[in-house]
Design a protein around this motif. Structure first.
Motif, PDB file in Angstrom:
ATOM      1  N   LYS A 183       0.812  -1.216   0.000  1.00 18.93           N
ATOM      2  CA  LYS A 183       0.000   0.000   0.000  1.00 18.93           C
ATOM      3  C   LYS A 183       0.851   1.273   0.000  1.00 18.93           C
ATOM      4  CE  LYS A 183      -0.405  -0.082   5.060  1.00 18.93           C
ATOM      5  NZ  LYS A 183      -1.323  -0.185   6.215  1.00 18.93           N
ATOM      6  N   ASN A 184       2.066   1.176   0.509  1.00 20.82           N
ATOM      7  CA  ASN A 184       2.956   2.340   0.558  1.00 20.82           C
ATOM      8  C   ASN A 184       3.882   2.315  -0.652  1.00 20.82           C
ATOM      9  OD1 ASN A 184       4.706   4.410   1.123  1.00 20.82           O
ATOM     10  ND2 ASN A 184       5.416   3.598   3.091  1.00 20.82           N
ATOM     11  N   GLU A 185       3.672   3.213  -1.579  1.00 21.73           N
ATOM     12  CA  GLU A 185       4.467   3.238  -2.807  1.00 21.73           C
ATOM     13  C   GLU A 185       5.922   3.613  -2.552  1.00 21.73           C
ATOM     14  OE1 GLU A 185       2.521   5.814  -5.550  1.00 21.73           O
ATOM     15  OE2 GLU A 185       0.827   4.448  -5.886  1.00 21.73           O
ATOM     16  N   LYS A 186       6.202   4.160  -1.381  1.00 24.17           N
ATOM     17  CA  LYS A 186       7.577   4.529  -1.052  1.00 24.17           C
ATOM     18  C   LYS A 186       8.419   3.324  -0.630  1.00 24.17           C
ATOM     19  CE  LYS A 186       6.602   9.292   0.383  1.00 24.17           C
ATOM     20  NZ  LYS A 186       7.572   9.960  -0.510  1.00 24.17           N
ATOM     21  N   ILE A 187       7.783   2.198  -0.348  1.00 23.14           N
ATOM     22  CA  ILE A 187       8.498   0.960  -0.008  1.00 23.14           C
ATOM     23  C   ILE A 187       8.187  -0.059  -1.099  1.00 23.14           C
ATOM     24  CG2 ILE A 187       8.829  -0.892   1.663  1.00 23.14           C
ATOM     25  CD1 ILE A 187       7.914   0.991   3.853  1.00 23.14           C
ATOM     26  N   GLN A 188       9.182  -0.397  -1.879  1.00 19.61           N
ATOM     27  CA  GLN A 188       8.987  -1.300  -3.003  1.00 19.61           C
ATOM     28  C   GLN A 188       9.703  -2.630  -2.765  1.00 19.61           C
ATOM     29  OE1 GLN A 188       9.325   0.400  -7.056  1.00 19.61           O
ATOM     30  NE2 GLN A 188       9.832   2.328  -6.039  1.00 19.61           N
ATOM     31  N   CYS A 189       8.955  -3.706  -2.836  1.00 22.39           N
ATOM     32  CA  CYS A 189       9.540  -5.049  -2.810  1.00 22.39           C
ATOM     33  C   CYS A 189       9.792  -5.469  -4.251  1.00 22.39           C
ATOM     34  CB  CYS A 189       8.590  -6.029  -2.131  1.00 22.39           C
ATOM     35  SG  CYS A 189       9.058  -7.759  -2.400  1.00 22.39           S
ATOM     36  N   LEU A 190      11.041  -5.859  -4.542  1.00 22.72           N
ATOM     37  CA  LEU A 190      11.422  -6.203  -5.910  1.00 22.72           C
ATOM     38  C   LEU A 190      11.850  -7.662  -6.027  1.00 22.72           C
ATOM     39  CD1 LEU A 190      13.468  -2.941  -6.558  1.00 22.72           C
ATOM     40  CD2 LEU A 190      11.108  -3.414  -7.245  1.00 22.72           C
ATOM     41  N   SER A 191      11.422  -8.493  -5.081  1.00 20.26           N
ATOM     42  CA  SER A 191      11.910  -9.881  -5.058  1.00 20.26           C
ATOM     43  C   SER A 191      10.806 -10.929  -5.062  1.00 20.26           C
ATOM     44  CB  SER A 191      12.814 -10.090  -3.846  1.00 20.26           C
ATOM     45  OG  SER A 191      12.225  -9.586  -2.656  1.00 20.26           O
ATOM     46  N   ILE A 192       9.587 -10.552  -5.413  1.00 22.08           N
ATOM     47  CA  ILE A 192       8.532 -11.552  -5.552  1.00 22.08           C
ATOM     48  C   ILE A 192       8.933 -12.515  -6.669  1.00 22.08           C
ATOM     49  CG2 ILE A 192       6.097 -11.946  -6.107  1.00 22.08           C
ATOM     50  CD1 ILE A 192       6.535 -10.555  -3.427  1.00 22.08           C
ATOM     51  N   PRO A 193       8.812 -13.827  -6.472  1.00 15.97           N
ATOM     52  CA  PRO A 193       9.185 -14.778  -7.527  1.00 15.97           C
ATOM     53  C   PRO A 193       8.487 -14.462  -8.847  1.00 15.97           C
ATOM     54  CG  PRO A 193       8.805 -15.949  -5.479  1.00 15.97           C
ATOM     55  CD  PRO A 193       8.394 -14.516  -5.237  1.00 15.97           C
ATOM     56  N   VAL A 194       9.206 -14.680  -9.931  1.00  5.49           N
ATOM     57  CA  VAL A 194       8.665 -14.373 -11.251  1.00  5.49           C
ATOM     58  C   VAL A 194       8.653 -15.611 -12.135  1.00  5.49           C
ATOM     59  CG1 VAL A 194       9.421 -11.970 -11.173  1.00  5.49           C
ATOM     60  CG2 VAL A 194      10.906 -13.687 -12.233  1.00  5.49           C
ATOM     61  N   GLN A 195       7.730 -15.607 -13.082  1.00  2.24           N
ATOM     62  CA  GLN A 195       7.666 -16.644 -14.102  1.00  2.24           C
ATOM     63  C   GLN A 195       8.199 -16.066 -15.398  1.00  2.24           C
ATOM     64  OE1 GLN A 195       4.465 -19.853 -14.886  1.00  2.24           O
ATOM     65  NE2 GLN A 195       3.684 -18.045 -15.908  1.00  2.24           N
ATOM     66  N   SER A 196       9.131 -16.772 -16.009  1.00  2.00           N
ATOM     67  CA  SER A 196       9.743 -16.282 -17.236  1.00  2.00           C
ATOM     68  C   SER A 196       8.760 -16.324 -18.398  1.00  2.00           C
ATOM     69  CB  SER A 196      10.974 -17.131 -17.572  1.00  2.00           C
ATOM     70  OG  SER A 196      11.505 -16.767 -18.832  1.00  2.00           O
ATOM     71  N   LEU A 197       8.783 -15.265 -19.197  1.00  2.00           N
ATOM     72  CA  LEU A 197       8.033 -15.231 -20.445  1.00  2.00           C
ATOM     73  C   LEU A 197       8.980 -15.215 -21.638  1.00  2.00           C
ATOM     74  CD1 LEU A 197       5.321 -12.574 -19.493  1.00  2.00           C
ATOM     75  CD2 LEU A 197       5.133 -15.074 -19.409  1.00  2.00           C
ATOM     76  N   SER A 198      10.280 -15.372 -21.344  1.00  2.00           N
ATOM     77  CA  SER A 198      11.297 -15.388 -22.383  1.00  2.00           C
ATOM     78  C   SER A 198      11.812 -16.817 -22.546  1.00  2.00           C
ATOM     79  CB  SER A 198      12.449 -14.454 -22.008  1.00  2.00           C
ATOM     80  OG  SER A 198      13.207 -15.012 -20.943  1.00  2.00           O
ATOM     81  N   ASN A 199      12.886 -16.964 -23.285  1.00  2.00           N
ATOM     82  CA  ASN A 199      13.470 -18.299 -23.446  1.00  2.00           C
ATOM     83  C   ASN A 199      14.396 -18.657 -22.300  1.00  2.00           C
ATOM     84  OD1 ASN A 199      15.524 -16.535 -24.016  1.00  2.00           O
ATOM     85  ND2 ASN A 199      16.073 -17.429 -25.996  1.00  2.00           N
ATOM     86  N   LYS A 200      14.530 -17.765 -21.321  1.00  2.00           N
ATOM     87  CA  LYS A 200      15.319 -18.053 -20.130  1.00  2.00           C
ATOM     88  C   LYS A 200      14.424 -18.693 -19.068  1.00  2.00           C
ATOM     89  CE  LYS A 200      18.787 -14.424 -20.693  1.00  2.00           C
ATOM     90  NZ  LYS A 200      19.513 -13.304 -20.050  1.00  2.00           N
ATOM     91  N   VAL A 201      15.046 -19.482 -18.207  1.00  2.00           N
ATOM     92  CA  VAL A 201      14.281 -20.100 -17.124  1.00  2.00           C
ATOM     93  C   VAL A 201      13.948 -19.040 -16.074  1.00  2.00           C
ATOM     94  CG1 VAL A 201      15.247 -22.394 -17.505  1.00  2.00           C
ATOM     95  CG2 VAL A 201      16.390 -20.829 -15.930  1.00  2.00           C
ATOM     96  N   ASP A 202      13.041 -19.389 -15.161  1.00  2.00           N
ATOM     97  CA  ASP A 202      12.553 -18.433 -14.173  1.00  2.00           C
ATOM     98  C   ASP A 202      13.681 -17.808 -13.357  1.00  2.00           C
ATOM     99  OD1 ASP A 202      10.004 -19.080 -15.018  1.00  2.00           O
ATOM    100  OD2 ASP A 202       9.662 -20.522 -13.415  1.00  2.00           O
ATOM    101  N   LYS A 203      14.625 -18.647 -12.936  1.00  2.00           N
ATOM    102  CA  LYS A 203      15.684 -18.135 -12.065  1.00  2.00           C
ATOM    103  C   LYS A 203      16.538 -17.101 -12.777  1.00  2.00           C
ATOM    104  CE  LYS A 203      19.357 -19.511  -8.899  1.00  2.00           C
ATOM    105  NZ  LYS A 203      20.087 -20.628  -8.267  1.00  2.00           N
ATOM    106  N   ALA A 204      16.797 -17.320 -14.057  1.00  2.00           N
ATOM    107  CA  ALA A 204      17.583 -16.357 -14.821  1.00  2.00           C
ATOM    108  C   ALA A 204      16.873 -15.007 -14.872  1.00  2.00           C
ATOM    109  CB  ALA A 204      17.837 -16.883 -16.228  1.00  2.00           C
ATOM    110  N   GLU A 205      15.556 -15.034 -15.072  1.00  2.00           N
ATOM    111  CA  GLU A 205      14.799 -13.782 -15.120  1.00  2.00           C
ATOM    112  C   GLU A 205      14.738 -13.119 -13.749  1.00  2.00           C
ATOM    113  OE1 GLU A 205      13.961 -12.069 -17.517  1.00  2.00           O
ATOM    114  OE2 GLU A 205      14.167 -13.470 -19.188  1.00  2.00           O
TER     115      GLU A 205
END
Length: 507
Positions: free
Chosen positions: A118-140
């Motif tokens: 809710k606070n835009e001044k605190i950003q979490c940038l480490s939520i797990p991601v799913q790759s949409l490229s030819n790289k695996v998830d961990k690489a992305e």
């Protein structure tokens, strides 16, 4: 983060999220040779548990056993520091994935994350991601770190004069499992309903205790699922920090915080504001059973300089290559001594590997082998790429007896430091095409050699014969991949783990 490359797991619906967490690379984000594969086993366990409750298949409580998970003790510094990387018992893992990805539950969890943000001044940038490229998830995920943390930090210099950095001490091994329910349901509600077994926070807590011999401190390391659960607790801390800042007598307004897992970057124009935020963060973490790493808490009035890791800055300023291949490796060796286990070291070794692939003649391979083994010995983060380089260097030795003696010497060297099972797995990858009779202490290495009696997980608590049968550890070895192994370990086998960010991506 470009939506064309990856998307947050929080953008997935419950069906997509279940599929994501049941992927083998979500189950295990430890770097293994490609013939160690968990997909077949996870698929079997998943089919058995669909629509069923794991507790109905138990004869005993899994938390009564201290070896339910399988641990690989990974050396961290070539000496006496180590951390346990865990392969969670597949039945407990799949059961937990099923529980959190029920439609209503998954929507509830996503709702809590919306609250945390809710606070835009605190950003979490480490939520797990799913790759949409030819790289695996961990690489992305790794690329996301570079794009969002380093690059965004540099951009903050336009608005802020100071940056404070801090992180948590032994975050995963210190997380209080009851705090997961606090995060998902609010602390007062969770405490009032601590015996409610339908509460998802309590369900997650219970599963983790089942994995860890009933312990309430610490969560297993080595899977994307546990990364996600850690984010639940850390996201809760973000929201608590927002409240503490607002409740302060003189509200701090001029600040920005970037968080990647348990690493914090706090940007301010008034250094006293930064110190106050660190104080609030310290108090919040103590309440959650966590603590800031005081030795890594520092302030800098040069935001651009402090946004870039010191090892990377040093590597940028150095001569990075030499026409002479041995001098090239010695440049990397010197960097390894100054910045052990660094991302820039891994990137440098990755580039050296690419050069070695193109090299036709090496006159003194044993010299280069000695240097690369010493790098690996003192920098466990580089195991996979170091062994890939080793495989190329060994190819320049024609005498089979000499190769065998060399391998025995390497084994003997690594036997001098404790907890090198992870390295043994990679050394075996290099030696399998040469001699399949070489033995190692790591049980997974015995599985690769076809020893069916090896048990990775304790299944004594399982009553269901069908589930027990599905838990046969030999299923994690892809024998077809073993048969196809070449003596040379090429880039595609280790590229993901060779560097935090590849040269092409800007590292």
């Amino acid at each position: 983060m470009s939506s064309l490359r990856s998307e947050s797991v929080l953008n997935l619906d419950h069906i997509e999220a279940r599929k994501f967490f049941l992927k083998q690379e979500s189950y295990c984000n430890i770097d293994f040779p490609k013939y160690i594969c968990f997909e077949k086993l996870l698929t079997k366990v998943n089919k058995i548990l669909i629509g069923k409750n794991l507790k109905d298949m138990q004869s005993k409580n899994p938390r009564d056993y201290d070896d339910v998970n399988y641990s690989i003790l990974n050396n961290k510094d070539g000496r006496y520091a180590w951390r346990p990387l865990q392969l969670i018992h597949p039945a407990l893992y799949v059961s937990l994935v099923h529980k959190i990805t029920e439609e209503d539950v998954w929507d509830e969890i996503k709702g809590r994350f919306n609250f945390f943000r809710k606070n835009e001044k605190i950003q979490c940038l480490s939520i797990p991601v799913q790759s949409l490229s030819n790289k695996v998830d961990k690489a992305e995920q790794i690329l996301n770190w570079w794009q969002e943390i380093e690059q965004h930090s540099i951009e903050q210099s336009l608005d802020y004069e100071y940056m404070l950095e801090t992180d948590l001490t032994d975050c995963y091994s210190s997380i209080y499992t009851h705090s997961i329910a606090w995060a998902l349901h609010k602390k007062e509600v969770a405490k009032a309903k601590r015996l409610d077994k339908t509460l998802i926070g309590n369900i997650i807590d219970g599963h983790i205790q089942d994995m860890r011999h009933g312990q309430t401190n610490g969560i297993p390391q080595g899977s994307v699922l546990m990364d996600f659960i850690a984010e639940i607790v850390l996201g809760f801390a973000d929201s608590e920090l927002t409240d503490r800042i607002k409740k302060d007598g003189k509200e701090i307004k001029d600040y920005s915080i970037l968080r990647y897992r348990d690493d914090y970057r706090i940007f301010v124009n008034n250094p006293q504001d930064g110190e106050k935020i660190v104080k609030f963060l310290t108090e919040i973490m103590i309440d959650l059973g966590l603590k800031l790493n005081q030795s890594k808490t520092r302030s800098n009035d040069n935001v651009i300089y402090s946004s870039i890791k010191l090892d990377k800055l040093s590597w940028i300023k150095k001569k990075q290559i030499d026409k002479n291949i041995q001098k090239h490796l010695l440049i990397i060796y010197d960097h390894a001594l100054e910045f052990p286990n660094s991302g820039s070291l891994s990137a440098a070794l990755n580039y050296f590997h690419s050069r070695l692939v193109r090299t036709k003649v090496i006159h003194q391979p044993l010299v280069l082998i000695s240097i690369i083994i010493d790098i690996a010995y003192k920098n466990p983060r580089t195991y996979s790429i170091s062994v890939a380089i080793l495989s190329l260097l060994i190819s320049f030795i024609n005498d089979k007896k000499e190769k065998k003696m060399l391998i025995l010497k390497i084994q003997a060297k690594f036997s001098k430091i404790p907890n090198t099972g992870h390295m043994e797995i990679w050394i075996q990858r290099a030696t399998l095409p040469i001699d399949q009779n070489i033995s190692y202490n790591e049980p997974i290495c015995d599985l690769v050699l076809g020893k069916n009696s090896i048990k990775l997980w304790n299944n004594d608590w399982i009553r269901s014969p069908k589930l027990k049968k599905a838990m046969d550890a030999i299923a994690i070895i892809d024998n077809n991949e073993v048969k196809r192994l070449k003596p040379l370990i090429l880039k595609e086998e280790v590229d993901l783990f060779a560097s935090n960010i590849s040269y092409d991506d800007g590292y």
